[in-house]
Design an enzyme around this catalytic site. Structure first.
Site, PDB file in Angstrom:
ATOM      1  N   HIS A  46       6.254  13.728 -12.391  1.00 17.84           N
ATOM      2  CA  HIS A  46       5.469  13.284 -13.540  1.00 17.84           C
ATOM      3  C   HIS A  46       3.990  13.522 -13.251  1.00 17.84           C
ATOM      4  CE1 HIS A  46       4.673   9.804 -11.011  1.00 17.84           C
ATOM      5  NE2 HIS A  46       5.969   9.542 -10.941  1.00 17.84           N
ATOM      6  N   LYS A  83       6.354  -0.718  -3.978  1.00 18.52           N
ATOM      7  CA  LYS A  83       7.545  -1.416  -4.451  1.00 18.52           C
ATOM      8  C   LYS A  83       7.589  -2.830  -3.872  1.00 18.52           C
ATOM      9  CE  LYS A  83       9.271   2.072  -6.733  1.00 18.52           C
ATOM     10  NZ  LYS A  83       9.431   2.025  -8.200  1.00 18.52           N
ATOM     11  N   ARG A  87      14.435  -0.371  -2.956  1.00 15.37           N
ATOM     12  CA  ARG A  87      14.888   0.640  -3.900  1.00 15.37           C
ATOM     13  C   ARG A  87      16.414   0.661  -3.941  1.00 15.37           C
ATOM     14  NH1 ARG A  87      11.247   4.774  -5.406  1.00 15.37           N
ATOM     15  NH2 ARG A  87       9.233   4.695  -4.318  1.00 15.37           N
ATOM     16  N   GLN A 175       8.543  10.007   7.858  1.00 15.32           N
ATOM     17  CA  GLN A 175       7.467  10.826   7.287  1.00 15.32           C
ATOM     18  C   GLN A 175       6.540  11.342   8.384  1.00 15.32           C
ATOM     19  OE1 GLN A 175       5.645   9.577   3.604  1.00 15.32           O
ATOM     20  NE2 GLN A 175       3.677  10.452   4.186  1.00 15.32           N
ATOM     21  N   ASP A 196      -1.637   5.222  -1.884  1.00 14.06           N
ATOM     22  CA  ASP A 196      -0.641   4.231  -1.473  1.00 14.06           C
ATOM     23  C   ASP A 196       0.173   4.719  -0.275  1.00 14.06           C
ATOM     24  OD1 ASP A 196       0.649   6.243  -2.888  1.00 14.06           O
ATOM     25  OD2 ASP A 196       2.006   4.899  -3.942  1.00 14.06           O
ATOM     26  N   LYS A 234       3.450   3.516 -16.115  1.00 12.09           N
ATOM     27  CA  LYS A 234       3.945   2.420 -15.278  1.00 12.09           C
ATOM     28  C   LYS A 234       5.093   1.687 -15.970  1.00 12.09           C
ATOM     29  CE  LYS A 234       3.721  -0.375 -11.695  1.00 12.09           C
ATOM     30  NZ  LYS A 234       4.097   0.070 -10.363  1.00 12.09           N
ATOM     31  N   THR A 235       4.994   1.532 -17.292  1.00 10.53           N
ATOM     32  CA  THR A 235       6.047   0.853 -18.037  1.00 10.53           C
ATOM     33  C   THR A 235       7.283   1.732 -18.122  1.00 10.53           C
ATOM     34  OG1 THR A 235       4.380  -0.267 -19.360  1.00 10.53           O
ATOM     35  CG2 THR A 235       6.616  -0.277 -20.221  1.00 10.53           C
TER      36      THR A 235
END
Length: 426
Positions: A46, A83, A87, A175, A196, A234-235
């Site tokens: 996105h 988060k 997840r 990572q 982040d 975000k929504t």
């Protein structure tokens, strides 16, 4: 070309980095191989990812070599960054499908032509998938002090909000190992990522120093937010996807054309490749002529063309104009018209029997007027349109020949209130 660090700074694309002047010297000295990672935790990328992709593109234009890493391995784990809860782990099959799509999307924005700055695409599953738990703990895990891992902001936040599993706690190790592996394989000396991700980025820098003694760099890009501080998309259901399968080019175009004047300066700097003088001039024009939406039109043109191509941009413009009475609705192809109507109030009707409902009834059904009587008044006052043709009879009924592509009607009240009807064909 302007110094790349100066350019990124002016565009607001550097949130934090390791020694910035040392990084500037490295970038000025010669081609730097750098990477950014994209985890398949969703069906596609996105516009949050697009910020990172376009930063990679800027660095490549400046002569540096990008590696686009798709997290075939880390996508199976899930990054805890941003988060507040664990997840949901997706299946191997789902993640593999997302990896293929995201790999193609990443490749769309980088140049793979042969040369010193030719892009590379990799999946971290290639080296992580073969790594045994014992080797992981013995060769990699021993370089990570637990107190240092616990000090990461994302870990502290999760511990305060209820805890974190060992699975997600280990993400920063995986990572960091990616950076080490790319450093060994391709002499990669810079990782970039969202702000982040800063804890994960510096974990890689530290791991490479501990294992090889080499000094490498990390640079974090700010998360792009609206003027009120909230994230775009975000929504749930509001993500601005890059894939035309997840979001139509028309809807993508409309997203940019509908940005507020306050958003335009920052978005022009982050998302377009126009120069500083031109962007500053566009900022002035947007402020002085808000009704013309000059900056928004540039954003919509540049981004829709970049992501979907000039033909889809032209279709989106044509559909936008036609929907509001400034173009020929019948000239729009079915896919584009359907995408445009999906962005306005739309009523669906079963296949007609002998006749379609009156226009006044349809206007009320769609919701562009509050009632059938209001629709009849709009018609009487000359403010009702069917397929951009003024409706003059309060009892007017659409004909089968009015159906665009055999199933669509476009209704409009006044200049700006548009709705659609989709009629079943079965």
């Amino acid at each position: 070309m302007t110094d790349i660090i100066d350019d990124l700074s002016w565009r607001g694309l550097i949130a934090v980095s390791t020694d910035l002047e040392d990084l500037r010297k490295a970038l000025d000295t010669g081609p730097v191989t750098f990477y950014a990672g994209f985890d398949p935790t969703g069906p596609g990328l996105h516009i949050g990812h697009l910020v990172l992709l376009l930063t990679m593109r800027r660095l490549q234009f400046a002569g540096h070599r990008p590696i686009g890493l798709v997290g075939g391995a880390t996508g199976l784990i899930g990054d805890p960054s941003g988060k507040s809860t664990e997840r949901v782990l997706n299946s191997h099959e789902v993640v593999a499908g997302w990896v293929n799509r995201i790999r193609a999307e990443v490749g769309q924005f980088l140049d793979f032509s042969p040369g010193p700055s030719s892009a590379i695409a990799v999946s971290n599953l290639d080296w992580t998938g073969e790594l045994s738990a014992l080797d992981f703990l013995r060769d990699i895990g021993k370089h990570f002090p637990v107190n240092q891992m616990l000090s990461r902001e994302v870990v502290k936040a999760r511990l305060e909000s209820g805890g974190i599993s060992f699975t997600e706690f280990s993400y920063q190790v995986l990572q960091a190992n990616d950076f080490l592996e790319l450093h060994r394989r391709y002499d990669c000396t810079l990782q970039i990522g969202g702000s982040d991700q800063w804890g994960n980025l510096v974990s890689g820098v530290d791991l490479i120093r501990r294992v090889t003694g080499d000094s490498v760099h990390a640079m974090a890009i700010p998360l792009i937010t609206k003027p009120d501080g909230t994230k775009y998309g975000k929504t749930e259901g509001e993500a601005v996807w890059l894939s035309p399968e997840l979001m139509s080019p028309y809807a993508f175009y409309q997203f940019w054309i509908n940005r507020s004047d306050a958003e335009v300066p920052g978005l022009l700097r982050v998302f377009t490749f126009r120069g500083r003088d031109e962007i500053e001039d566009l900022e002035v024009q947007t402020a002085e002529q808000p009704a013309a939406r000059i900056g928004q039109r540039v954003l919509a043109e540049d981004l829709t063309t970049l992501v979907h191509g000039p033909e889809e941009y032209a279709r989106a413009v044509a559909a936008s104009r036609a929907l509001f009475g400034q173009g020929d609705l019948r000239a729009l192809d079915e896919k584009t018209l359907a995408a445009a109507l999906a962005e306005v109030p739309l009523a669906t009707l079963p296949a007609p029997g002998d006749a379609l409902p009156p226009v006044a009834d349809l206007m009320a059904e769609v919701g562009i007027v509050p009632s059938k009587s209001a629709a009849r008044r709009a018609i009487a006052e000359g403010g009702a349109y069917l397929n951009n043709t003024k409706v003059t009879d309060q009892d007017s009924v659409p004909l089968a020949s009015d159906l665009l592509h055999g199933k669509f009607l476009v209704l409009r009240r006044g200049k700006r209130t548009v709705g659609g009807v989709e009629v079943g064909t079965g």
